[in-house]
Design a protein around this motif. Structure first.
Motif, PDB file in Angstrom:
ATOM      1  N   GLU A 184       0.835  -1.207   0.000  1.00 51.14           N
ATOM      2  CA  GLU A 184       0.000   0.000   0.000  1.00 51.14           C
ATOM      3  C   GLU A 184       0.872   1.261   0.000  1.00 51.14           C
ATOM      4  OE1 GLU A 184      -2.493  -0.646   3.407  1.00 51.14           O
ATOM      5  OE2 GLU A 184      -3.821  -2.011   2.307  1.00 51.14           O
ATOM      6  N   ALA A 185       1.959   1.244   0.768  1.00 57.18           N
ATOM      7  CA  ALA A 185       2.866   2.399   0.800  1.00 57.18           C
ATOM      8  C   ALA A 185       3.540   2.595  -0.558  1.00 57.18           C
ATOM      9  CB  ALA A 185       3.920   2.215   1.895  1.00 57.18           C
ATOM     10  N   THR A 186       3.919   1.499  -1.200  1.00 58.15           N
ATOM     11  CA  THR A 186       4.533   1.578  -2.526  1.00 58.15           C
ATOM     12  C   THR A 186       3.553   2.163  -3.529  1.00 58.15           C
ATOM     13  OG1 THR A 186       5.948  -0.316  -2.050  1.00 58.15           O
ATOM     14  CG2 THR A 186       5.606   0.233  -4.368  1.00 58.15           C
TER      15      THR A 186
ATOM     16  N   PRO B 118       8.382   3.380 -22.038  1.00 61.22           N
ATOM     17  CA  PRO B 118       8.651   1.992 -21.674  1.00 61.22           C
ATOM     18  C   PRO B 118       8.028   1.591 -20.340  1.00 61.22           C
ATOM     19  CG  PRO B 118      10.579   3.324 -21.234  1.00 61.22           C
ATOM     20  CD  PRO B 118       9.574   4.215 -21.928  1.00 61.22           C
ATOM     21  N   LYS B 119       7.723   0.319 -20.226  1.00 60.74           N
ATOM     22  CA  LYS B 119       7.248  -0.251 -18.969  1.00 60.74           C
ATOM     23  C   LYS B 119       8.408  -1.051 -18.399  1.00 60.74           C
ATOM     24  CE  LYS B 119       3.134  -2.469 -18.065  1.00 60.74           C
ATOM     25  NZ  LYS B 119       2.162  -3.547 -18.264  1.00 60.74           N
ATOM     26  N   GLU B 120       8.722  -0.833 -17.139  1.00 56.95           N
ATOM     27  CA  GLU B 120       9.850  -1.521 -16.514  1.00 56.95           C
ATOM     28  C   GLU B 120       9.443  -2.066 -15.154  1.00 56.95           C
ATOM     29  OE1 GLU B 120      13.090   1.219 -16.146  1.00 56.95           O
ATOM     30  OE2 GLU B 120      13.099   1.697 -18.276  1.00 56.95           O
ATOM     31  N   ALA B 121      10.044  -3.192 -14.788  1.00 58.45           N
ATOM     32  CA  ALA B 121       9.882  -3.705 -13.435  1.00 58.45           C
ATOM     33  C   ALA B 121      10.807  -2.904 -12.531  1.00 58.45           C
ATOM     34  CB  ALA B 121      10.230  -5.185 -13.384  1.00 58.45           C
ATOM     35  N   HIS B 122      10.274  -2.425 -11.445  1.00 58.00           N
ATOM     36  CA  HIS B 122      11.045  -1.605 -10.517  1.00 58.00           C
ATOM     37  C   HIS B 122      10.859  -2.182  -9.119  1.00 58.00           C
ATOM     38  CE1 HIS B 122      13.123   2.063  -9.312  1.00 58.00           C
ATOM     39  NE2 HIS B 122      12.262   2.168  -8.320  1.00 58.00           N
ATOM     40  N   ALA B 123      11.962  -2.567  -8.468  1.00 57.84           N
ATOM     41  CA  ALA B 123      11.905  -3.068  -7.096  1.00 57.84           C
ATOM     42  C   ALA B 123      12.015  -1.880  -6.146  1.00 57.84           C
ATOM     43  CB  ALA B 123      13.021  -4.064  -6.857  1.00 57.84           C
ATOM     44  N   VAL B 124      10.998  -1.679  -5.354  1.00 56.14           N
ATOM     45  CA  VAL B 124      10.948  -0.539  -4.440  1.00 56.14           C
ATOM     46  C   VAL B 124      11.350  -1.018  -3.043  1.00 56.14           C
ATOM     47  CG1 VAL B 124       9.489   1.265  -3.452  1.00 56.14           C
ATOM     48  CG2 VAL B 124       9.104   0.493  -5.814  1.00 56.14           C
ATOM     49  N   PRO B 125      12.491  -0.530  -2.529  1.00 57.49           N
ATOM     50  CA  PRO B 125      12.914  -0.904  -1.176  1.00 57.49           C
ATOM     51  C   PRO B 125      12.196  -0.039  -0.136  1.00 57.49           C
ATOM     52  CG  PRO B 125      14.572   0.488  -2.197  1.00 57.49           C
ATOM     53  CD  PRO B 125      13.483   0.292  -3.218  1.00 57.49           C
ATOM     54  N   LEU B 126      11.779  -0.657   0.948  1.00 56.97           N
ATOM     55  CA  LEU B 126      11.074   0.064   2.007  1.00 56.97           C
ATOM     56  C   LEU B 126      11.636  -0.313   3.376  1.00 56.97           C
ATOM     57  CD1 LEU B 126       8.476  -1.116  -0.065  1.00 56.97           C
ATOM     58  CD2 LEU B 126       7.630   0.924   1.013  1.00 56.97           C
ATOM     59  N   ARG B 127      11.428   0.598   4.313  1.00 56.35           N
ATOM     60  CA  ARG B 127      11.803   0.357   5.707  1.00 56.35           C
ATOM     61  C   ARG B 127      10.713   0.960   6.572  1.00 56.35           C
ATOM     62  NH1 ARG B 127      17.478   2.426   7.727  1.00 56.35           N
ATOM     63  NH2 ARG B 127      16.856   3.976   6.241  1.00 56.35           N
TER      64      ARG B 127
END
Length: 143
Positions: free
Chosen positions: A46-48, A121-130
């Motif tokens: 949800e935060a992402t 473009p469409k890209e996969a993006h890994a979103v790091p969270l803490r």
């Protein structure tokens, strides 16, 4: 011969019962893992999504506030906004689940999203969270 047939029938029934038990355990374990990881990553997802939605709508001040303290210390708001304005996302789709970790109370997560940018473009993006002060914050390389 009837005793041999009876024994084969018993073995066959036992094997069928064992196969059913194995299938039920595997399906139940998969469902349990899904619920466990889905529950652990729900707030991070949800935060992402909120962070990416802020970027898409152009509310860059709100997106900047969703960054963790360490990331905000490394990126001034103006440089963050300049980077986003150079390549603004227009839509996103979150992948199922994600990764969750808890190292002595330090909760972290990584959520992957397919992000479509204004440049096409469409890209996969890994979103790091803490997790900071009870809220999930985007941390690390935010964009």
């Amino acid at each position: 011969m009837t005793q041999s047939r009876s024994r084969r029938s018993s073995v066959k029934i036992v094997l069928i019962v064992l196969a059913v038990v194995v299938v039920l355990c595997c399906c139940g374990g998969g469902a349990g893992a899904y619920l466990f990881f889905d529950d652990r990553t729900k707030a991070a997802r949800e935060a992402t999504s909120a962070f990416l939605s802020d970027l898409e709508s152009g509310d860059l001040a709100a997106a900047y506030e969703r960054l963790c303290d360490d990331t905000r210390a490394r990126y001034e708001q103006s440089s963050f906004e300049a980077a986003v304005n150079g390549r603004r996302p227009v839509s996103h789709d979150l992948h199922w689940g994600g990764w969750y970790g808890n190292d002595n109370g330090l909760e972290t997560a990584r959520i992957t999203a397919d992000v479509t940018y204004s440049t096409g473009p469409k890209e996969a993006h890994a979103v790091p969270l803490r997790k900071e002060a009870g809220a999930w914050k985007v941390c690390g390389n935010p964009y």
